[in-house]
Write an enzyme that holds these catalytic residues in place. Structure first.
Site, PDB file in Angstrom:
ATOM      1  N   HIS A 176       9.313  -3.362   3.287  1.00 10.84           N
ATOM      2  CA  HIS A 176       8.882  -3.620   1.909  1.00 10.84           C
ATOM      3  C   HIS A 176      10.101  -3.962   1.025  1.00 10.84           C
ATOM      4  CE1 HIS A 176       5.682  -0.622   3.228  1.00 10.84           C
ATOM      5  NE2 HIS A 176       4.948  -1.644   2.860  1.00 10.84           N
ATOM      6  N   GLN A 201      -2.516 -12.242   8.025  1.00  8.89           N
ATOM      7  CA  GLN A 201      -2.732 -11.986   6.592  1.00  8.89           C
ATOM      8  C   GLN A 201      -1.972 -13.011   5.749  1.00  8.89           C
ATOM      9  OE1 GLN A 201      -2.622  -7.955   4.630  1.00  8.89           O
ATOM     10  NE2 GLN A 201      -0.547  -8.594   4.155  1.00  8.89           N
ATOM     11  N   MET A 214       0.840  -1.196   0.000  1.00 10.39           N
ATOM     12  CA  MET A 214       0.000   0.000   0.000  1.00 10.39           C
ATOM     13  C   MET A 214       0.880   1.253   0.000  1.00 10.39           C
ATOM     14  SD  MET A 214      -3.379  -0.958   2.130  1.00 10.39           S
ATOM     15  CE  MET A 214      -2.680  -0.733   3.735  1.00 10.39           C
TER      16      MET A 214
HETATM   17  P1  AMP Z   1       1.562  -2.918   3.451  1.00 12.52           P
HETATM   18  O1  AMP Z   1       2.103  -1.864   2.535  1.00 12.52           O
HETATM   19  O2  AMP Z   1       1.572  -2.509   4.898  1.00 12.52           O
HETATM   20  O3  AMP Z   1       0.240  -3.474   2.999  1.00 12.52           O
HETATM   21  O4  AMP Z   1       2.571  -4.113   3.387  1.00 12.52           O
HETATM   22  C1  AMP Z   1       2.915  -4.723   2.175  1.00 12.52           C
HETATM   23  C2  AMP Z   1       3.719  -5.951   2.421  1.00 12.52           C
HETATM   24  O5  AMP Z   1       4.905  -5.598   3.138  1.00 12.52           O
HETATM   25  C3  AMP Z   1       2.978  -6.982   3.298  1.00 12.52           C
HETATM   26  O6  AMP Z   1       3.274  -8.292   2.819  1.00 12.52           O
HETATM   27  C4  AMP Z   1       3.574  -6.760   4.658  1.00 12.52           C
HETATM   28  O7  AMP Z   1       3.537  -7.891   5.501  1.00 12.52           O
HETATM   29  C5  AMP Z   1       5.005  -6.410   4.284  1.00 12.52           C
HETATM   30  N1  AMP Z   1       5.652  -5.681   5.379  1.00 12.52           N
HETATM   31  C6  AMP Z   1       5.213  -4.548   5.980  1.00 12.52           C
HETATM   32  N2  AMP Z   1       6.028  -4.204   7.004  1.00 12.52           N
HETATM   33  C7  AMP Z   1       6.996  -5.156   7.032  1.00 12.52           C
HETATM   34  C8  AMP Z   1       8.129  -5.390   7.874  1.00 12.52           C
HETATM   35  N3  AMP Z   1       8.436  -4.578   8.870  1.00 12.52           N
HETATM   36  N4  AMP Z   1       8.908  -6.465   7.620  1.00 12.52           N
HETATM   37  C9  AMP Z   1       8.601  -7.318   6.603  1.00 12.52           C
HETATM   38  N5  AMP Z   1       7.547  -7.160   5.778  1.00 12.52           N
HETATM   39  C10 AMP Z   1       6.759  -6.098   5.998  1.00 12.52           C
END
Ligand code: AMP
Length: 282
Positions: free
Chosen positions: A39, A155, A32
């Site tokens: 990310h 998730q 997102m």
């Molecule tokens: P989001 O933009 O928050 O929807 O996250 C996108 C992807 O990045 C999802 O698969 C999250 O689990 C992953 N993600 C977000 N924060 C982290 C983190 N600190 N470490 C590893 N993966 C992450």
């Protein structure tokens, strides 16, 4: 150089067709936006495993159960494209909301079981929104592998279940949670913490890890978790929505001999933080 941004689905499909014709494998990293090292770790894993990498950026309205959270979600598209350039990402797909969900859109994907407790209980509709958009993104990108962070543990289990149940021809690759030096899991929402809140936030992973260690050492889980909740609230973190020990895969009650997970959601400074850690039951 910034990663090129592609918005129309037709343009994405042209690129994907070319790559597939050449026999190249495609990895997708759904996000997102407001990208951070968490990310980027997913992107690096995708680059290492696939010939082509698509990052998607879509602030999915259907997975927000709170209008204010949606409105306040950070949007930094150009900075995101600049971060991805040096990593060799082939394209940043930023679909238009109307193309993802035209007014006549009528299909919802709903995964039961794994989505029932925790986030599912506290954020009605959230996981239907996630399951629907993930299915759409898989279909739009036609990726061979998709990379998800263990930061969002429930998730990740939902996406695995979805891919298995619908026999989607895609491999779900889990990636470890990336943390700040003080232990706080990186999250786009952390930007909304005040400096004072940010310094208090480290108590969340500290208390979580400590409770996990105590349960692994044989302390009864119920008492440990009650004490850990009190510790969090004493550290100025609260309300605590949940702090629960669960089966790592089904998210139901933990069972001896199977991997367990300790998961937490708590508020700080009006920001909802989530975290989780593995627990080996004694
Ligand atoms: P989001 O933009 O928050 O929807 O996250 C996108 C992807 O990045 C999802 O698969 C999250 O689990 C992953 N993600 C977000 N924060 C982290 C983190 N600190 N470490 C590893 N993966 C992450």
């Amino acid at each position: 150089m910034n990663t090129p941004i592609v918005r129309p689905l037709a343009e994405l499909r042209d690129k994907v067709r070319d790559w597939k014709c050449r026999g190249e494998t495609i990895g997708v990293v759904p996000t997102m936006g407001a990208l951070h090292e968490g990310h980027l770790s997913l992107v690096r894993a995708a680059k290492a495993a696939c010939d082509r990498v698509i990052v998607t950026l879509f602030v999915n309205p259907r997975q927000f159960n709170n209008a204010e959270d949606f409105a306040k979600y950070p949007r930094t598209e150009h900075a995101d494209a600049a971060l991805l350039g040096p990593l060799g990402v082939d394209l940043l797909f930023v679909p238009d909301g109307n193309e993802v969900y035209p007014p006549e859109h009528a299909t919802v994907i709903s995964v039961s079981g794994v989505t029932g407790p925790l986030e599912g209980a506290h954020r009605p509709g959230h996981f239907d929104g996630v399951a629907t958009v993930v299915t759409l993104l898989f279909n739009m990108t036609q990726a061979d592998r998709a990379f998800f962070g263990e930061k969002d543990w429930q998730q990740l289990q939902l996406v695995r279940r979805l891919a298995l149940d619908l026999k989607l021809p895609i491999e779900i690759v889990p990636c470890p949670c990336v943390r700040a030096p003080d232990g706080l899991a990186l999250s786009s929402r952390n930007q909304r913490l005040t400096p004072e809140g940010r310094s208090r936030a480290a108590a969340l992973p500290r208390t979580l890890f400590d409770a996990a260690r105590r349960i692994e050492a044989g302390e009864p889980a119920a008492g440990t978790l009650t004490a850990a909740r009190a510790e969090l609230e004493a550290a100025g973190i609260g309300p605590v929505e949940y702090l629960e020990l669960r089966d790592g895969e089904t998210l139901q009650a933990p069972q001896r001999g199977r991997p367990a997970r300790l998961l937490v959601a708590a508020w700080l400074d009006g920001v909802r933080l989530i975290d989780n850690v593995a627990v080996v039951l004694p």
